[in-house]
Structure formats: structure tokens, C-alpha cells
Scaffold this motif. Structure first.
Motif, PDB file in Angstrom:
ATOM      1  N   TYR A 235       2.122  48.868   9.389  1.00 32.33           N
ATOM      2  CA  TYR A 235       2.043  47.329   8.805  1.00 32.33           C
ATOM      3  C   TYR A 235       1.157  47.477   7.772  1.00 32.33           C
ATOM      4  O   TYR A 235       1.569  46.679   6.265  1.00 32.33           O
ATOM      5  CB  TYR A 235       1.758  46.322   9.174  1.00 32.33           C
ATOM      6  CG  TYR A 235       2.920  45.296  10.973  1.00 32.33           C
ATOM      7  CD1 TYR A 235       3.728  44.231  10.314  1.00 32.33           C
ATOM      8  CD2 TYR A 235       3.094  46.363  11.825  1.00 32.33           C
ATOM      9  CE1 TYR A 235       4.897  44.258  10.523  1.00 32.33           C
ATOM     10  CE2 TYR A 235       4.739  45.518  12.989  1.00 32.33           C
ATOM     11  CZ  TYR A 235       5.611  44.327  12.140  1.00 32.33           C
ATOM     12  OH  TYR A 235       5.604  43.910  12.913  1.00 32.33           O
TER      13      TYR A 235
ATOM     14  N   ARG B 115      16.654  43.990   0.016  1.00 26.36           N
ATOM     15  CA  ARG B 115      15.476  43.235   0.317  1.00 26.36           C
ATOM     16  C   ARG B 115      14.370  42.478   1.396  1.00 26.36           C
ATOM     17  O   ARG B 115      14.056  42.604   2.328  1.00 26.36           O
ATOM     18  CB  ARG B 115      15.141  42.591  -0.785  1.00 26.36           C
ATOM     19  CG  ARG B 115      13.494  41.850  -1.222  1.00 26.36           C
ATOM     20  CD  ARG B 115      13.647  41.024  -2.468  1.00 26.36           C
ATOM     21  NE  ARG B 115      14.377  41.163  -3.363  1.00 26.36           N
ATOM     22  CZ  ARG B 115      15.230  40.603  -4.588  1.00 26.36           C
ATOM     23  NH1 ARG B 115      15.836  39.834  -3.698  1.00 26.36           N
ATOM     24  NH2 ARG B 115      15.680  41.371  -5.113  1.00 26.36           N
TER      25      ARG B 115
ATOM     26  N   LYS C 145       3.193  48.805   5.303  1.00 26.66           N
ATOM     27  CA  LYS C 145       4.770  48.201   4.424  1.00 26.66           C
ATOM     28  C   LYS C 145       4.834  46.806   3.605  1.00 26.66           C
ATOM     29  O   LYS C 145       5.475  45.955   3.228  1.00 26.66           O
ATOM     30  CB  LYS C 145       6.066  47.995   5.702  1.00 26.66           C
ATOM     31  CG  LYS C 145       6.007  49.795   5.886  1.00 26.66           C
ATOM     32  CD  LYS C 145       7.376  50.257   4.612  1.00 26.66           C
ATOM     33  CE  LYS C 145       8.352  49.495   4.347  1.00 26.66           C
ATOM     34  NZ  LYS C 145       9.234  50.052   3.229  1.00 26.66           N
ATOM     35  N   SER C 146       3.580  46.681   4.061  1.00 24.80           N
ATOM     36  CA  SER C 146       2.991  44.869   3.653  1.00 24.80           C
ATOM     37  C   SER C 146       2.994  44.715   2.127  1.00 24.80           C
ATOM     38  O   SER C 146       1.015  45.420   2.531  1.00 24.80           O
ATOM     39  CB  SER C 146       2.314  43.871   4.892  1.00 24.80           C
ATOM     40  OG  SER C 146       2.378  42.876   4.148  1.00 24.80           O
TER      41      SER C 146
ATOM     42  N   ARG D 273      11.804  36.895  11.952  1.00 18.60           N
ATOM     43  CA  ARG D 273      12.260  38.064  10.891  1.00 18.60           C
ATOM     44  C   ARG D 273      13.918  37.195  11.455  1.00 18.60           C
ATOM     45  O   ARG D 273      14.368  37.070   9.901  1.00 18.60           O
ATOM     46  CB  ARG D 273      12.457  39.301  10.821  1.00 18.60           C
ATOM     47  CG  ARG D 273      11.181  40.063  11.042  1.00 18.60           C
ATOM     48  CD  ARG D 273      10.735  40.028  10.026  1.00 18.60           C
ATOM     49  NE  ARG D 273      10.051  38.958   9.485  1.00 18.60           N
ATOM     50  CZ  ARG D 273       9.546  38.448   8.183  1.00 18.60           C
ATOM     51  NH1 ARG D 273      10.596  38.966   7.705  1.00 18.60           N
ATOM     52  NH2 ARG D 273       9.082  37.357   8.077  1.00 18.60           N
TER      53      ARG D 273
ATOM     54  N   ASN E 167      14.341  45.277   3.828  1.00 19.65           N
ATOM     55  CA  ASN E 167      13.046  45.926   3.866  1.00 19.65           C
ATOM     56  C   ASN E 167      12.173  45.282   4.579  1.00 19.65           C
ATOM     57  O   ASN E 167      10.846  46.240   4.844  1.00 19.65           O
ATOM     58  CB  ASN E 167      12.675  46.002   2.206  1.00 19.65           C
ATOM     59  CG  ASN E 167      11.507  47.051   2.428  1.00 19.65           C
ATOM     60  OD1 ASN E 167      11.542  48.567   3.102  1.00 19.65           O
ATOM     61  ND2 ASN E 167      10.435  46.959   1.344  1.00 19.65           N
ATOM     62  N   THR E 168      12.421  43.584   5.023  1.00 18.21           N
ATOM     63  CA  THR E 168      11.042  42.968   5.601  1.00 18.21           C
ATOM     64  C   THR E 168      11.547  43.402   7.310  1.00 18.21           C
ATOM     65  O   THR E 168      10.166  42.895   7.818  1.00 18.21           O
ATOM     66  CB  THR E 168      11.506  41.443   5.602  1.00 18.21           C
ATOM     67  OG1 THR E 168      13.052  41.358   6.071  1.00 18.21           O
ATOM     68  CG2 THR E 168      10.532  41.259   3.628  1.00 18.21           C
ATOM     69  N   CYS E 169      11.899  43.865   7.111  1.00 16.35           N
ATOM     70  CA  CYS E 169      12.296  44.174   9.162  1.00 16.35           C
ATOM     71  C   CYS E 169      12.115  45.229   9.682  1.00 16.35           C
ATOM     72  O   CYS E 169      11.938  46.274  10.728  1.00 16.35           O
ATOM     73  CB  CYS E 169      13.772  44.337   9.323  1.00 16.35           C
ATOM     74  SG  CYS E 169      14.535  42.713   9.100  1.00 16.35           S
TER      75      CYS E 169
END
Length: 326
Positions: A292, A236, A295-296, A122, A239-241
Motif C-alpha cells: 500500500y 486508471r 501503490k498509494s 473499490r 490501478n486503484t485496485c
């Protein structure tokens, strides 16, 4: 039960524990346990299958996720025989040699290492997105993964040999449905100073160091994100974390809590030991694929597509149509 109370004999077996005082309803308790195991195994297997079969997901983030799924599968499969054996068949005995294998410790340390690798992933993705793929190449990821697996296994190899030196002459009832080094060593009637120091050292070296490096990774991620002018881009990136942060909290909270209670807790914390033991055992492998998948966006889309395709293939109308075409 005389073997449990005798403090002068060398124990041949240890007795695992389900939920004390609830033996009459162990069968009913086994139902949610079975359900959690099934969801964990199926969920992690689906993630592995989708990542393997979809070339668009052969990216560093999903490679690390597949490592996490393999580790979670190992944790679930390695504890199914003893846990369900207790609740379904009241099979509590485990031999000394079987108890000393400590698969759960090696797998837990590997999971800690994978979470560290995912934090590094990340950080690289947010701080240097243009070179992301060139920095985290598949050969480099494989070398990092192999190093952490070997580190976890190598540091755990001495534990059985250290424990085999002792004569076990105390009550041999363990607090969980699996064996933990920090609990088994307390059953010995010898000086356990070396075991205690070594066990605590590898815990600090593995879990302590990994968690510290994860924390530092997120400090650098926050520093990078706060330097971005656009608030939308910052949100953004953060949010990937979210998925990884959830996985970190799900793993480290019961892991550290269980270790602290076993080493420094007292008899009043026995129920808390049992509760944290099952949270530590069941919750991370159960929740990681769910978190995951939710969220993914790419992974969720592939899972939905797979289930829709399966339903279409199994529907009577589609089978009839194939028969007419044939």
C-alpha cells in the motif's frame, strides 16, 4: 519425550514446532523472523499514525486500510511469544487453555472481512464516484466494521468449549508454532465429527463467503470499467485496485491452502504444512504496508515527508541552528 509417545494419558500440554530437523540453527533462523516481525509492526504502526494524524487521509479507503493495519498488528503481536519463544529459547510447551484461545482464527476472519469491505469500497468508488463519500460515511463504516468483528468473535467462541469436551490421549506435538483448531481437534481420542463439521462450516461461511463476495465485487468492477469509453480512464480505475488485489492474494492463498492440507492432506505434505503455516503467519502483515505504501501516491508522499522531517530534526546542523536561535 515419553509424554509425546504415550497414547493413553490425558495431555496436560501441547508441544509447538519450529522447523523440524533444523533445531541446531533455530537461533539463526530467528534473525529473519525477528526482522519480519519488526518490519510488520513498524510498517503497520506508521500507516496507522499517518492516517490518524493527516486529515486529508480521513477517507473511506484509508479508514479501511487502518482497519487492515490494526488486524495485521494483532496477528503479529499474538504470535510473537510462541514463535520467537521456540526459536530463541526452545520454549515449546503451551497449556491446553492457552492453546484453545484461537486468537489467530478470530483475527484471520476479521482480516478476511476487512478485505471484503475494501472490495466494496473499490466498487463504490469506481461505479458511483460522485456519491462515494455520502454512501461510505464514517458511521456506516464503523457499523460495518463492528458487525464483522462481532461475527468473527461470535463464531469462534464455541471452538474452545467444543474441544474441552475431549480427552487428549494421542501424540501432542503440533505442526506449527501456534495452535490451529483443525489440527488440535485431531489430537483427541474421541469422535470429532461435530468439531470437524462446525470448523468447516465457519470456514466456508467466513472465508468462503467473503472470497466469493470479493470475486463478485471485482466482476462488477470489471463490468463498470469496461463500459467506460476511455481506455486511459479504465486503466486508471483498475490501478486503484492493484494494492487490494495483492492483499487478497497474499491472504487467501496460504489461508485456503493451509486449511485444505490440514483437512485433506497426508503425511507427505508435512513440510508444505509448515511452510504454508509461516507464510500465512508472516507474509500478509509484512507485505500489506509495503504494497500500500508503494501503490498509494498520497500515503507514500506522507511517509517520505515524515522521514525527511525526522532526519532534519535529528541532524546536528539543525540542532546547532536551534541552539544559536535560542
Amino acid at each position: 519425550m515419553s509424554s509425546v509417545n504415550d497414547t493413553k494419558f490425558n495431555s496436560v500440554v501441547f508441544l509447538l514446532t519450529g522447523i523440524p530437523g533444523q533445531e541446531d540453527i533455530h537461533f539463526w533462523i530467528s534473525i529473519p523472523f525477528c526482522l519480519m516481525y519488526v518490519i510488520s509492526i513498524v510498517g503497520n504502526s506508521i500507516i496507522l499514525f499517518i492516517i490518524k494524524t493527516d486529515p486529508t487521509l480521513h477517507e473511506p479507503m484509508y479508514i479501511f486500510l487502518s482497519m487492515l493495519a490494526v488486524t495485521d498488528l494483532g496477528l503479529s503481536i499474538s504470535t510473537i511469544p510462541t514463535t520467537l519463544g521456540i526459536f530463541l529459547f526452545n520454549s515449546r510447551e503451551i497449556s491446553l487453555d492457552a492453546c484453545f484461545l484461537f486468537f489467530i482464527h478470530s483475527l484471520s476472519y476479521i482480516e478476511s472481512s476487512v478485505l471484503l469491505l475494501m472490495a466494496i469500497d473499490r466498487f463504490v468508488a469506481i461505479s458511483n464516484p460522485l456519491r462515494y463519500a455520502s454512501i461510505l460515511t464514517p458511521p456506516r463504516i464503523a457499523r460495518m466494521g463492528l458487525f464483522f468483528v462481532l461475527r468473527s468473535v461470535a463464531l469462534n467462541i464455541p471452538l474452545p468449549f467444543l474441544l474441552k469436551r475431549f480427552r487428549y490421549c494421542r501424540a501432542n506435538v503440533l505442526s506449527h508454532s501456534y495452535c490451529l483448531h483443525q489440527e488440535v481437534m485431531k489430537m483427541a481420542c474421541s469422535d470429532i465429527t461435530v468439531n470437524s463439521i462446525y470448523g468447516l462450516s465457519i470456514k466456508v461461511l467466513m472465508v468462503g463467503l467473503d472470497s466469493l463476495l470479493i470475486f463478485l465485487s471485482y466482476v462488477m468492477i470489471l463490468k463498470t470499467v469496461l463500459s467506460v469509453a476511455s481506455r486511459a480512464e479504465s486503466l486508471r480505475a483498475l490501478n486503484t485496485c492493484v494494492s487490494h488485489l495483492c492483499a487478497v492474494l497474499l491472504f487467501y492463498t496460504p489461508e485456503i491452502g493451509l486449511s485444505v492440507i490440514h483437512r485433506f492432506g497426508n503425511s507427505s505434505s508435512h513440510f508444505l504444512q509448515i511452510l504454508l503455516g509461516y507464510v500465512y503467519l508472516l507474509v500478509p502483515p509484512l507485505m500489506n504496508p509495503i504494497v500500500y505504501s508503494v501503490k498509494s501516491k498520497h500515503l507514500r508522499a506522507r511517509i517520505i515527508r515524515m522521514f525527511i522531517k525526522s532526519r532534519v530534526n535529528l541532524s546536528p546542523d539543525s540542532n546547532a541552528a536551534r541552539g544559536l536561535v535560542g
